[in-house]
Design an enzyme around this catalytic site. Structure first.
Site, PDB file in Angstrom:
ATOM      1  N   GLU A 188      -5.681   7.062  -2.053  1.00 47.37           N
ATOM      2  CA  GLU A 188      -5.681   6.022  -1.023  1.00 47.37           C
ATOM      3  C   GLU A 188      -6.233   4.699  -1.558  1.00 47.37           C
ATOM      4  O   GLU A 188      -5.714   3.628  -1.251  1.00 47.37           O
ATOM      5  CB  GLU A 188      -6.506   6.473   0.186  1.00 47.37           C
TER       6      GLU A 188
ATOM      7  N   HIS B 108       0.837  -1.206   0.000  1.00 44.31           N
ATOM      8  CA  HIS B 108       0.000   0.000   0.000  1.00 44.31           C
ATOM      9  C   HIS B 108       0.866   1.248   0.000  1.00 44.31           C
ATOM     10  O   HIS B 108       0.662   2.167  -0.814  1.00 44.31           O
ATOM     11  CB  HIS B 108      -0.910  -0.007   1.230  1.00 44.31           C
ATOM     12  N   GLU B 109       1.827   1.294   0.916  1.00 40.81           N
ATOM     13  CA  GLU B 109       2.631   2.504   1.039  1.00 40.81           C
ATOM     14  C   GLU B 109       3.532   2.723  -0.171  1.00 40.81           C
ATOM     15  O   GLU B 109       3.695   3.847  -0.653  1.00 40.81           O
ATOM     16  CB  GLU B 109       3.452   2.456   2.335  1.00 40.81           C
TER      17      GLU B 109
ATOM     18  N   HIS C  17       1.820   4.294  -3.090  1.00 44.25           N
ATOM     19  CA  HIS C  17       1.738   5.755  -3.072  1.00 44.25           C
ATOM     20  C   HIS C  17       2.879   6.349  -3.900  1.00 44.25           C
ATOM     21  O   HIS C  17       2.722   7.402  -4.529  1.00 44.25           O
ATOM     22  CB  HIS C  17       1.807   6.291  -1.642  1.00 44.25           C
TER      23      HIS C  17
ATOM     24  N   ASP D 282      -8.952  14.559   8.093  1.00 43.41           N
ATOM     25  CA  ASP D 282      -8.281  13.540   7.279  1.00 43.41           C
ATOM     26  C   ASP D 282      -8.213  13.973   5.815  1.00 43.41           C
ATOM     27  O   ASP D 282      -8.526  13.215   4.905  1.00 43.41           O
ATOM     28  CB  ASP D 282      -9.017  12.190   7.420  1.00 43.41           C
TER      29      ASP D 282
ATOM     30  N   HIS E 125      -9.083   8.663   3.781  1.00 42.52           N
ATOM     31  CA  HIS E 125      -9.047   7.269   4.224  1.00 42.52           C
ATOM     32  C   HIS E 125     -10.448   6.693   4.447  1.00 42.52           C
ATOM     33  O   HIS E 125     -10.595   5.489   4.650  1.00 42.52           O
ATOM     34  CB  HIS E 125      -8.274   7.134   5.544  1.00 42.52           C
TER      35      HIS E 125
ATOM     36  N   TYR F 287      -3.769  15.141  -2.754  1.00 37.58           N
ATOM     37  CA  TYR F 287      -4.110  14.383  -1.548  1.00 37.58           C
ATOM     38  C   TYR F 287      -5.162  15.117  -0.714  1.00 37.58           C
ATOM     39  O   TYR F 287      -4.934  15.526   0.420  1.00 37.58           O
ATOM     40  CB  TYR F 287      -2.843  14.112  -0.739  1.00 37.58           C
TER      41      TYR F 287
END
Length: 353
Positions: A195, A171-172, A175, A268, A273, A186
């Protein structure tokens, strides 16, 4: 054709701020203290990322030869990055399981993008993959800071070691792929797409590594990350957004599955998210309707849109959905792939133009 420079300030964490905010209000200091510390550290790292964007990051030599260049560092519970080098490309596994999991996760991510999409590392040009483990003390997060991966060990009360779920690593790093391609803003719907794309490719990396079909996969993000005391299975569910956890301390998973329950919030970064559950669910519906290995058809369509050059930085859900329909038709024709993608978006309430 839209060109993207990949210079949008980005600091992306796997645990959403709303989860840490909830923990920070816990009556038990053993739960609240690590959450507050994590929020403070995240705020600092986010500022550092913005400064790096302004002054420019250090250039990293890359060799596009179809082989990963992995380096894992140990922060030794400090916060200086990258830390002490503990394993380089080709080195044998050591005694530290966290180091070995990080190294393997970097490799699994590289392998999926290379084998499924012929992409050489996250920038497409052999970018070295660097990670730091054992970051800070009781640090309840993992993040991509625009240059490298960083993993906390968790507090042991709510979160365990952040290298445990391979989809968190994927996932990271995904990005980073977005950063070097569509570079989605973002915030708001573009941020939720950012995301969601990381969840999609994180899930595909896990499925590819395990050799799972869409029907066999659990479609959970972060399974194995929550400590035994937590009532929940993961951070997010692509199959059933809003059901990943329902806990006295963490609260209830707030993700919506359809536009009927879209959450409007200023927190957020506009709910990146939270509302990512909607495009997540659309992908799940398309992938499971097609069956087989999800990275081969549904994943290919999503990858085509992400890297095709037509996805604007400020794209809304309708823009992304429309491009997936176009990409499905261009790659597969007017067949079941097109039908599955179109119906997936229809079922979550996102129209296509």
């Amino acid at each position: 054709m839209t060109t993207h420079g990949g210079f949008e300030p980005v600091f992306c964490t796997i645990v959403p701020p709303h989860v840490l905010d909830k923990l920070a209000q816990a009556e038990d200091p053993a739960l609240a203290r690590p959450a507050r510390r994590t929020l403070q550290r995240d705020a600092f790292e986010r500022t550092q990322r913005r400064l790096t964007t302004v002054i420019g990051a250090t250039a990293v030599a890359a060799v596009a030869d179809g082989r990963p260049q992995r380096t894992v560092h140990d922060a030794r519970h400090g916060t200086d990055l990258p830390g002490h080098k503990v394993r380089g490309e080709g080195d044998k596994p050591g005694k530290d399981a966290t180091v070995n999991r990080a190294y393997a996760g970097l490799g699994a991510t590289f392998e999926l993008f290379l084998q499924a999409y012929r992409r050489d590392s996250i920038d497409g040009n052999g970018l070295p993959l660097n990670a730091t483990v054992h970051y800070d003390r009781d640090y309840n997060n993992a993040f991509w800071n625009g240059e490298q991966m960083v993993f906390g060990d968790g507090d042991g009360e709510i979160f365990l070691d952040f290298t445990i779920p391979i989809d968190v690593i994927g996932h990271e790093l995904a990005h980073g792929v977005t950063q070097y391609t569509a570079n989605l803003t973002y915030f708001g719907q573009p941020g939720a797409l950012n995301e969601s794309l990381s969840d999609v490719f994180g899930a595909l990396i896990k499925q590819y590594t395990l050799g799972q079909t869409a029907a066999e996969a659990d479609w959970l993000i972060g399974a194995g990350l929550l400590a035994p005391r937590v009532t929940g299975t993961a951070l997010r569910s692509m199959k059933a957004p809003g059901t990943a956890y329902d806990d006295d301390v963490l609260g209830k998973d707030p993700q919506p599955a359809t536009m009927d329950d879209f959450v409007r919030t200023g927190r957020d970064n506009g709910g990146v998210h939270i509302n990512s559950g909607i495009p997540n669910h659309a992908f799940y519906l398309a992938a499971t309707a097609l069956g087989g290995h999800a990275w081969e058809r549904a994943g290919q369509v999503w990858y085509d849109v992400l890297t095709g050059g037509e996805l604007r930085q400020d794209a809304m859900f309708v823009d992304f959905a429309t491009l997936t329909v176009k990409a499905a038709r261009e790659r597969f024709g007017d067949g079941e792939e097109l039908d599955a993608v179109a119906k997936g978006w229809e079922q979550v309430g996102v129209r296509t133009l």
